[in-house]
Design an enzyme around this catalytic site. Structure first.
Site, PDB file in Angstrom:
ATOM      1  CB  THR A  44      40.823  44.424  39.591  1.00 28.33           C
ATOM      2  OG1 THR A  44      41.444  45.071  40.699  1.00 28.33           O
ATOM      3  CG2 THR A  44      41.885  43.843  38.685  1.00 28.33           C
ATOM      4  CG  HIS A  47      40.417  49.045  35.940  1.00 24.69           C
ATOM      5  ND1 HIS A  47      40.409  50.341  35.488  1.00 24.69           N
ATOM      6  CD2 HIS A  47      40.430  49.123  37.293  1.00 24.69           C
ATOM      7  CE1 HIS A  47      40.421  51.175  36.524  1.00 24.69           C
ATOM      8  NE2 HIS A  47      40.427  50.454  37.633  1.00 24.69           N
TER       9      HIS A  47
HETATM   10 ZN    ZN Z   1      39.446  42.724  44.400  1.00 22.62          ZN
END
Ligand code: ZN
Length: 346
Positions: A44, A47
């Site tokens: 994440t 990203h």
């Molecule tokens: Zn995580």
């Protein structure tokens, strides 16, 4: 206490992430202030660093990033009970609401009003983190800060792997990123007979074999049907854990499953992804989507398993001072590293 702290901030709406001096968060009556010892970089965070389409429509700027952490409680709001200053802890990064049907029923991980630290709210890549006391998970002495900082992704792995009964089952894991590798280790620990893990990245398969007792398979070099024959499986795999988001991997998994097989999906395809539904219907396959961790049942289970011999330490391939975060993000982006831990002490 200092009034400012170092933090990794998404400071501008463009690729990158920046170390900034930020105010130490103020806590409310139901919050604790955690001094961060270690954090781990998640997909994440990559990203957010790359500023892809998802990040652009999700992340407010500026935002302190990060949600995988371990630290120590240094201040508590006036209404906080059951916790102590000095308590080592990790914590659930999903901040839930109290109003939805799911929350009221105690299914906190299914609350649609959930907000994530480091995604919607200020995160853990900092010297201090504000967290609701409800979200704190105390760490026993035998779980150190490195392991403490990867309990969030281990929780994804445990939640996915324990979706179905694994005792004596033959399990296929597609995707040997850190969560796939940890899910394979959990499946082995939980009593699976054969655990096969696939990836097209040889470095990740090597890492998988170092972490867990698994049969690594590169499907671009080796056919799963040959592996099924080699292991003596009569039809194929009983349980599938899809951790890659790859359409090829999903196709190969459906092909390799037994009649009545069960598949848990954690991998996220990049967009709409064609699925051969008739294969799923004719094989009578059960499919379950998995999100996050069960709050706090998964935390309980994984801490108990770690204390009873589940070993995922080798999935951590890098431990760097937080000042070297750029190296950490590049290692993660390379796709050959395991978990990268950033150390905020000193
Ligand atoms: Zn995580």
């Amino acid at each position: 206490m200092n009034q400012t702290m170092r933090a990794l901030v998404k400071a501008k709406p463009e690729p990158g992430i920046w170390m900034k001096e930020m105010p130490v968060p103020e806590i409310g009556t139901d919050d604790v202030l955690i001094r961060i010892n270690t954090t781990a970089i998640c997909g994440t965070d990559l990203h957010i660093w790359k500023w892809d389409e998802w990040a652009q429509k999700t992340i407010p700027v500026p935002l302190i990033t990060g949600h995988e952490f371990a630290g120590e409680i240094v201040a508590m709001g006036s209404a906080v009970e059951d916790l102590k200053i000095g308590q080592r802890c990790s914590g659930e990064g999903h901040l839930i609401g109290k109003h939805s049907r799911q929350s009221r029923a105690g299914k906190f991980h299914l609350d649609p009003e959930t907000r994530g630290i480091g995604v919607n709210e200020p995160g853990a890549f900092a010297e201090y983190l504000r967290l609701p006391a409800f979200n704190v998970v105390p760490l026993p002495d035998d779980i150190d800060d490195d392991i403490g900082s990867i309990l969030d992704p281990l929780g994804n792995a445990v939640h996915t792997a324990l979706s179905f009964d694994l005792i004596g089952e033959d399990v296929l894991v597609t995707g040997a990123g850190p969560i796939g590798i940890m899910a394979a280790a959990v499946a082995r620990y939980a009593g699976a007979r054969h655990v096969v893990i696939t990836d097209i990245n040889g470095d990740r398969l090597e890492l998988a074999a170092r972490v867990a007792d698994v049969r690594p398979v590169n499907p671009s070099e080796e056919c799963l049907s040959d592996v099924i024959a080699e292991l003596g499986l009569k039809q194929g795999f009983d349980v599938g854990l899809e951790m890659s988001g790859s359409q090829n991997a999903m196709d190969q998994m459906i092909e390799a499953m037994v009649m009545g097989g069960r598949i848990a999906l954690l991998g996220i395809p990049p967009g709409k992804s064609p699925v051969d539904w008739s294969r799923i219907v004719f094989k009578a396959i059960t499919i379950k989507g998995v999100y996050g961790r069960e709050i706090f049942e998964t935390w309980y289970k994984m801490i108990a398993m770690l204390q009873n011999g589940l070993d995922v330490r080798n999935v951590i391939t890098h431990h760097l001072p937080a000042s070297q975060f750029e190296t950490g993000f590049h290692e993660m982006n390379d796709g050959s590293s395991g978990k990268v831990v950033l150390d905020w002490r000193g």
